[in-house]
Design a protein around this motif. Structure first.
Motif, PDB file in Angstrom:
ATOM      1  N   LEU A  58     -15.184 -13.472-108.563  1.00  0.00           N
ATOM      2  CA  LEU A  58     -15.589 -12.937-109.863  1.00  0.00           C
ATOM      3  C   LEU A  58     -15.498 -14.008-110.941  1.00  0.00           C
ATOM      4  O   LEU A  58     -16.364 -14.090-111.830  1.00  0.00           O
ATOM      5  CB  LEU A  58     -14.718 -11.737-110.223  1.00  0.00           C
ATOM      6  CG  LEU A  58     -14.887 -10.505-109.321  1.00  0.00           C
ATOM      7  CD1 LEU A  58     -13.870  -9.432-109.691  1.00  0.00           C
ATOM      8  CD2 LEU A  58     -16.302  -9.954-109.409  1.00  0.00           C
ATOM      9  N   ARG A  59     -14.463 -14.828-110.872  1.00  0.00           N
ATOM     10  CA  ARG A  59     -14.322 -15.919-111.843  1.00  0.00           C
ATOM     11  C   ARG A  59     -15.484 -16.900-111.713  1.00  0.00           C
ATOM     12  O   ARG A  59     -16.063 -17.334-112.730  1.00  0.00           O
ATOM     13  CB  ARG A  59     -12.994 -16.636-111.637  1.00  0.00           C
ATOM     14  CG  ARG A  59     -12.794 -17.840-112.536  1.00  0.00           C
ATOM     15  CD  ARG A  59     -11.366 -18.339-112.475  1.00  0.00           C
ATOM     16  NE  ARG A  59     -11.226 -19.678-113.033  1.00  0.00           N
ATOM     17  CZ  ARG A  59     -10.073 -20.262-113.314  1.00  0.00           C
ATOM     18  NH1 ARG A  59      -8.930 -19.625-113.081  1.00  0.00           N
ATOM     19  NH2 ARG A  59     -10.025 -21.487-113.813  1.00  0.00           N
ATOM     20  N   ALA A  60     -15.855 -17.244-110.479  1.00  0.00           N
ATOM     21  CA  ALA A  60     -16.962 -18.175-110.253  1.00  0.00           C
ATOM     22  C   ALA A  60     -18.275 -17.589-110.775  1.00  0.00           C
ATOM     23  O   ALA A  60     -19.098 -18.309-111.363  1.00  0.00           O
ATOM     24  CB  ALA A  60     -17.072 -18.506-108.767  1.00  0.00           C
ATOM     25  N   LYS A  61     -18.472 -16.297-110.592  1.00  0.00           N
ATOM     26  CA  LYS A  61     -19.692 -15.651-111.082  1.00  0.00           C
ATOM     27  C   LYS A  61     -19.750 -15.689-112.610  1.00  0.00           C
ATOM     28  O   LYS A  61     -20.803 -15.940-113.207  1.00  0.00           O
ATOM     29  CB  LYS A  61     -19.752 -14.202-110.592  1.00  0.00           C
ATOM     30  CG  LYS A  61     -20.095 -14.044-109.120  1.00  0.00           C
ATOM     31  CD  LYS A  61     -20.186 -12.567-108.743  1.00  0.00           C
ATOM     32  CE  LYS A  61     -20.603 -12.403-107.287  1.00  0.00           C
ATOM     33  NZ  LYS A  61     -20.713 -10.972-106.890  1.00  0.00           N
ATOM     34  N   MET A  62     -18.619 -15.445-113.243  1.00  0.00           N
ATOM     35  CA  MET A  62     -18.583 -15.465-114.707  1.00  0.00           C
ATOM     36  C   MET A  62     -18.809 -16.883-115.234  1.00  0.00           C
ATOM     37  O   MET A  62     -19.537 -17.089-116.228  1.00  0.00           O
ATOM     38  CB  MET A  62     -17.239 -14.907-115.191  1.00  0.00           C
ATOM     39  CG  MET A  62     -17.120 -14.815-116.709  1.00  0.00           C
ATOM     40  SD  MET A  62     -15.630 -13.911-117.211  1.00  0.00           S
ATOM     41  CE  MET A  62     -15.507 -14.417-118.939  1.00  0.00           C
ATOM     42  N   GLN A  63     -18.219 -17.866-114.560  1.00  0.00           N
ATOM     43  CA  GLN A  63     -18.424 -19.263-114.965  1.00  0.00           C
ATOM     44  C   GLN A  63     -19.877 -19.673-114.805  1.00  0.00           C
ATOM     45  O   GLN A  63     -20.445 -20.365-115.654  1.00  0.00           O
ATOM     46  CB  GLN A  63     -17.521 -20.180-114.140  1.00  0.00           C
ATOM     47  CG  GLN A  63     -16.046 -20.091-114.513  1.00  0.00           C
ATOM     48  CD  GLN A  63     -15.162 -20.893-113.589  1.00  0.00           C
ATOM     49  OE1 GLN A  63     -15.300 -20.827-112.370  1.00  0.00           O
ATOM     50  NE2 GLN A  63     -14.245 -21.665-114.153  1.00  0.00           N
ATOM     51  N   LEU A  89     -13.408  -3.249-109.421  1.00  0.00           N
ATOM     52  CA  LEU A  89     -13.078  -4.415-110.239  1.00  0.00           C
ATOM     53  C   LEU A  89     -14.335  -5.208-110.562  1.00  0.00           C
ATOM     54  O   LEU A  89     -14.536  -5.643-111.705  1.00  0.00           O
ATOM     55  CB  LEU A  89     -12.072  -5.305-109.510  1.00  0.00           C
ATOM     56  CG  LEU A  89     -11.645  -6.580-110.247  1.00  0.00           C
ATOM     57  CD1 LEU A  89     -10.946  -6.251-111.548  1.00  0.00           C
ATOM     58  CD2 LEU A  89     -10.738  -7.431-109.349  1.00  0.00           C
ATOM     59  N   GLU A  90     -15.189  -5.395-109.597  1.00  0.00           N
ATOM     60  CA  GLU A  90     -16.444  -6.105-109.845  1.00  0.00           C
ATOM     61  C   GLU A  90     -17.292  -5.353-110.870  1.00  0.00           C
ATOM     62  O   GLU A  90     -17.924  -5.958-111.738  1.00  0.00           O
ATOM     63  CB  GLU A  90     -17.215  -6.281-108.537  1.00  0.00           C
ATOM     64  CG  GLU A  90     -18.500  -7.053-108.702  1.00  0.00           C
ATOM     65  CD  GLU A  90     -19.046  -7.618-107.394  1.00  0.00           C
ATOM     66  OE1 GLU A  90     -20.139  -8.210-107.427  1.00  0.00           O
ATOM     67  OE2 GLU A  90     -18.376  -7.479-106.361  1.00  0.00           O
ATOM     68  N   GLN A  91     -17.295  -4.030-110.788  1.00  0.00           N
ATOM     69  CA  GLN A  91     -18.075  -3.224-111.724  1.00  0.00           C
ATOM     70  C   GLN A  91     -17.556  -3.374-113.149  1.00  0.00           C
ATOM     71  O   GLN A  91     -18.330  -3.340-114.111  1.00  0.00           O
ATOM     72  CB  GLN A  91     -18.033  -1.753-111.307  1.00  0.00           C
ATOM     73  CG  GLN A  91     -19.009  -0.870-112.065  1.00  0.00           C
ATOM     74  CD  GLN A  91     -20.458  -1.291-111.861  1.00  0.00           C
ATOM     75  OE1 GLN A  91     -20.889  -1.564-110.735  1.00  0.00           O
ATOM     76  NE2 GLN A  91     -21.224  -1.372-112.941  1.00  0.00           N
ATOM     77  N   VAL A  92     -16.249  -3.566-113.299  1.00  0.00           N
ATOM     78  CA  VAL A  92     -15.661  -3.778-114.629  1.00  0.00           C
ATOM     79  C   VAL A  92     -16.314  -4.972-115.310  1.00  0.00           C
ATOM     80  O   VAL A  92     -16.703  -4.913-116.490  1.00  0.00           O
ATOM     81  CB  VAL A  92     -14.136  -4.002-114.516  1.00  0.00           C
ATOM     82  CG1 VAL A  92     -13.561  -4.497-115.845  1.00  0.00           C
ATOM     83  CG2 VAL A  92     -13.433  -2.714-114.092  1.00  0.00           C
ATOM     84  N   TYR A  93     -16.454  -6.072-114.579  1.00  0.00           N
ATOM     85  CA  TYR A  93     -17.052  -7.283-115.150  1.00  0.00           C
ATOM     86  C   TYR A  93     -18.549  -7.105-115.382  1.00  0.00           C
ATOM     87  O   TYR A  93     -19.114  -7.620-116.353  1.00  0.00           O
ATOM     88  CB  TYR A  93     -16.781  -8.482-114.247  1.00  0.00           C
ATOM     89  CG  TYR A  93     -15.355  -8.966-114.328  1.00  0.00           C
ATOM     90  CD1 TYR A  93     -14.970  -9.910-115.270  1.00  0.00           C
ATOM     91  CD2 TYR A  93     -14.373  -8.463-113.478  1.00  0.00           C
ATOM     92  CE1 TYR A  93     -13.660 -10.347-115.372  1.00  0.00           C
ATOM     93  CE2 TYR A  93     -13.054  -8.884-113.566  1.00  0.00           C
ATOM     94  CZ  TYR A  93     -12.703  -9.818-114.511  1.00  0.00           C
ATOM     95  OH  TYR A  93     -11.401 -10.245-114.617  1.00  0.00           O
ATOM     96  N   GLY A 133      -9.859  -8.322-116.504  1.00  0.00           N
ATOM     97  CA  GLY A 133      -9.358  -7.784-115.242  1.00  0.00           C
ATOM     98  C   GLY A 133      -8.021  -7.100-115.381  1.00  0.00           C
ATOM     99  O   GLY A 133      -7.780  -6.051-114.760  1.00  0.00           O
ATOM    100  N   LEU A 134      -7.132  -7.658-116.206  1.00  0.00           N
ATOM    101  CA  LEU A 134      -5.802  -7.086-116.355  1.00  0.00           C
ATOM    102  C   LEU A 134      -5.813  -5.773-117.129  1.00  0.00           C
ATOM    103  O   LEU A 134      -5.106  -4.825-116.776  1.00  0.00           O
ATOM    104  CB  LEU A 134      -4.880  -8.085-117.051  1.00  0.00           C
ATOM    105  CG  LEU A 134      -4.471  -9.306-116.219  1.00  0.00           C
ATOM    106  CD1 LEU A 134      -3.740 -10.318-117.092  1.00  0.00           C
ATOM    107  CD2 LEU A 134      -3.593  -8.895-115.046  1.00  0.00           C
ATOM    108  N   LEU A 135      -6.597  -5.700-118.180  1.00  0.00           N
ATOM    109  CA  LEU A 135      -6.622  -4.494-119.002  1.00  0.00           C
ATOM    110  C   LEU A 135      -7.344  -3.338-118.318  1.00  0.00           C
ATOM    111  O   LEU A 135      -7.226  -2.188-118.748  1.00  0.00           O
ATOM    112  CB  LEU A 135      -7.257  -4.787-120.367  1.00  0.00           C
ATOM    113  CG  LEU A 135      -6.424  -5.709-121.257  1.00  0.00           C
ATOM    114  CD1 LEU A 135      -7.163  -6.012-122.562  1.00  0.00           C
ATOM    115  CD2 LEU A 135      -5.055  -5.105-121.551  1.00  0.00           C
TER     116      LEU A 135
END
Length: 603
Positions: A561-566, A593-597, A582-584
């Motif tokens: 997910l981090r790589a996708k956002m970057q 979790l992926e859907q959150v982003y 992710g934490l909130l």
């Protein structure tokens, strides 16, 4: 790791033996959002009202719920049936809410709780043994059973401020004997169904049970805890005598009965480590994999990933070792040599162990100072470092975390196993601290429990792959983003050794439960790659099928997910935003979790 018995492990652990059920869930509000909130609130209240130990763990055993403080969660067939009915009713109530009219976190909350309860219910319906709805197939082992958790629960979670609290403690002390007998009855019932833990698990359980039974009342934490605390609070009464009587006449007798039950079965127990050896074992492992990874990955897929990761991390460790002059033998052999190097081993004495604990507290302070540069949100609840209770350290893991109360009145606790300081050389400790405390378990779980934007039901729920994946990802953040090993090459090797350990877990867990490896085969794989057979850990995986998979599977998802956002944001990528998002959201299944982003347009 988060102790599996803690409340933050999803519906199965929350409801393991609670008296759940009764009452309608909610009146229909005016909007789907309000209806969902009302439904979640009703589920939460019913859950806590029928689980005294959850109420205490969350610090809610006061006011109208004060009577719960004198009770324990029973472990009976009737309570199991009630738990299943609770799940069925809760799911029906949630499904009455129109999901298509929900947006943002309301839909995330809906999907999260429904996944959790539906998966847990599937466990209730499919398997009539072990922990209801959760993949822990054996009632009593070196890691399962109230004997493992109740003494520490009474000592560290049951607060004693008044005479009423002390009376409640005494009630629970007698209740401990009752609970032991209930679990002994469940154990016998499961044995009759052919569900018998491996011989090594039963043998260590017997050893630990005998250690607890043979402890004199004057030395038992069950007696010393109430004696010490009533004295500190000047609560009148001869609590030591009362606790001694309950311990000697009720608890010891119940421990005797439990020991006898295990000893009677031990000669017939198999040495097979995998859950495949019990009736329906292959299906049970599939349930364990799904629950603990919150994915549909197969054991074969996970096994392959593990082998690839082991090879990759071994090569990186080798590249770090060579400049340090560590060139002889395999990486596993070199790790073994490092572990035995006296300069890295604390004295195995009370003073040496206290020094180790002091150093861990110092490490926490150092990394806490760096948190604002990488996280916009901060946890308010403090964390304490504690030693794993001596009575259960033989079968316990190297470290684990216990969550705080909801109001923060009791801090989070990072437990470390000090049965032998040689098992925790100094170069391994920073990574363990970042995993269990900050920015790992303590930070993530405290933020979730402090997050008033989440329904109470979500503040206390958990998913193994999210939680353990975050903690393992945190190790990487500490190493590669925060530069915690910039001047500590041995510490960086410790970070990689921890990652290698989690990669090996993918191989040995699927190896034992899916490919039918023996305990010895799994230990040999660990010895080859880690320099240590990790006997205690291998035996842990044997009785908690699939739990060890969540760490690396979860970490891979966080990194993905981090790589996708970057990739999407390029130079605008903000690590604080990634972490806070992710934490909130709180603990969720990995697909959610992926859907959150996605919902926030970040990937």
């Amino acid at each position: 790791m988060v102790d599996r018995r803690s409340v933050l492990m999803g519906a199965g652990a929350l409801m393991g033996s609670a008296a759940l059920g009764g009452g309608a869930h909610a009146v229909t509000p005016v909007s789907p959002q309000a209806q969902l909130t009302t439904t979640f609130d009703a589920i939460f209240k019913e859950l806590v009202a029928n689980s005294p130990m959850t109420a205490t763990g969350l610090g809610l055993d006061k006011g109208d719920l004060a009577p719960l403080k004198a009770k324990l969660d029973p472990s009976t067939p009737a309570e199991r049936a009630r738990g299943q009915a609770f799940l069925e009713k809760s799911i029906a109530a949630i499904k009455k809410v129109d999901r298509e009219k929900l947006t943002g976190m309301d839909r995330i909350n809906y999907d999260t709780v429904l996944w959790d309860y539906s998966n847990t219910l599937s466990g209730y319906k499919a398997f009539d043994f072990g922990t209801p709805g959760y993949p822990a197939p054996y009632v009593l082992t070196q890691l399962t059973g109230s004997y493992q958790s109740l003494p520490d629960f009474l000592d560290t979670q049951h607060s004693v401020e008044t005479k009423a609290d002390a009376d409640a403690y005494m009630s629970r002390l007698s209740g401990y004997a009752t609970l032991l007998d209930q679990e002994t009855a469940n154990f016998k019932a499961d044995v009759a169904k052919g569900v018998i833990a491996p011989d090594f698990a039963l043998q260590k359980a017997i050893t630990q049970l005998k250690g607890q039974r043979d402890t004199k009342a004057a030395d038992s934490v069950l007696v010393t805890s109430i004696t010490r605390r009533t004295k500190e609070k000047a609560i009148a009464g001869d609590w030591q005598t009362a606790a001694t009587k309950a311990y000697e006449t009720e608890v010891v007798a119940a421990l005797d009965r439990q020991i006898a039950a295990l000893e009677a079965v031990l000669p017939t127990a198999k040495h097979d480590a995998g859950v495949w050896h019990i009736p329906g074992g292959e299906t049970y492992y599939a349930f364990g994999v799904k629950t603990n990874t919150s994915t549909d990955m197969t054991p074969d897929e996970i096994h392959k990933i593990g082998l690839e990761k082991v090879k990759e991390i071994n090569a990186e460790i080798d590249s770090l070792m060579r400049p340090l002059g560590l060139t002889q033998g395999t990486t596993g052999e070199r790790l073994k040599a490092m572990a035995k190097d006296p300069k890295f081993v604390y004295p195995n004495t009370d003073a040496g162990k206290q020094k180790l604990l002091d150093d861990l507290n110092a490490q926490i302070k150092v990394i806490e100072a760096k948190i604002p540069d990488y996280f916009g949100v901060r946890a308010k609840t403090p964390v304490t470092v504690r030693r794993v209770p001596v009575a259960t350290e033989l079968g316990a893991p190297g470290g684990y975390y216990w969550p705080p109360t909801l109001d923060g009145s009791r801090p989070g606790a990072y437990y470390i196993n000090l049965r032998d300081t040689a098992e925790v050389p100094s170069w391994t400790l920073p990574t363990l601290t970042y995993h269990e405390a900050v920015p790992g378990h303590h930070m993530q779980i405290s933020l979730q429990m402090e997050n008033k934007n989440l329904p109470m039901l979500r503040q206390i729920s958990g998913f193994n792959a999210y939680i353990e994946g975050w903690a393992l990802y945190s190790e990487e953040v500490a190493a590669n983003d925060m530069g915690m090993y910039a001047t500590d090459p041995y510490g960086r090797i410790g970070y990689l050794e921890a990652a290698l350990f989690r990669a090996c877990r993918l191989v040995v867990d699927t190896g034992m439960h899916h490919k039918r490896w023996s305990r010895e085969q799994a230990m040999a794989f660990m010895a080859t790659n880690m320099g240590d057979p990790n006997e205690t850990e291998i035996e842990r995986y044997a009785v908690w099928p699939g739990q060890a998979l969540g760490y690396m599977v979860g970490k891979i998802k966080w990194l993905e997910l981090r790589a996708k956002m970057q990739a999407k944001q390029g130079a605008k990528f903000d690590i604080k935003t990634f972490h806070d998002t992710g934490l909130l959201a709180g603990a969720v299944p990995l697909a959610v979790l992926e859907q959150v982003y996605k919902d926030k347009g970040l990937i």
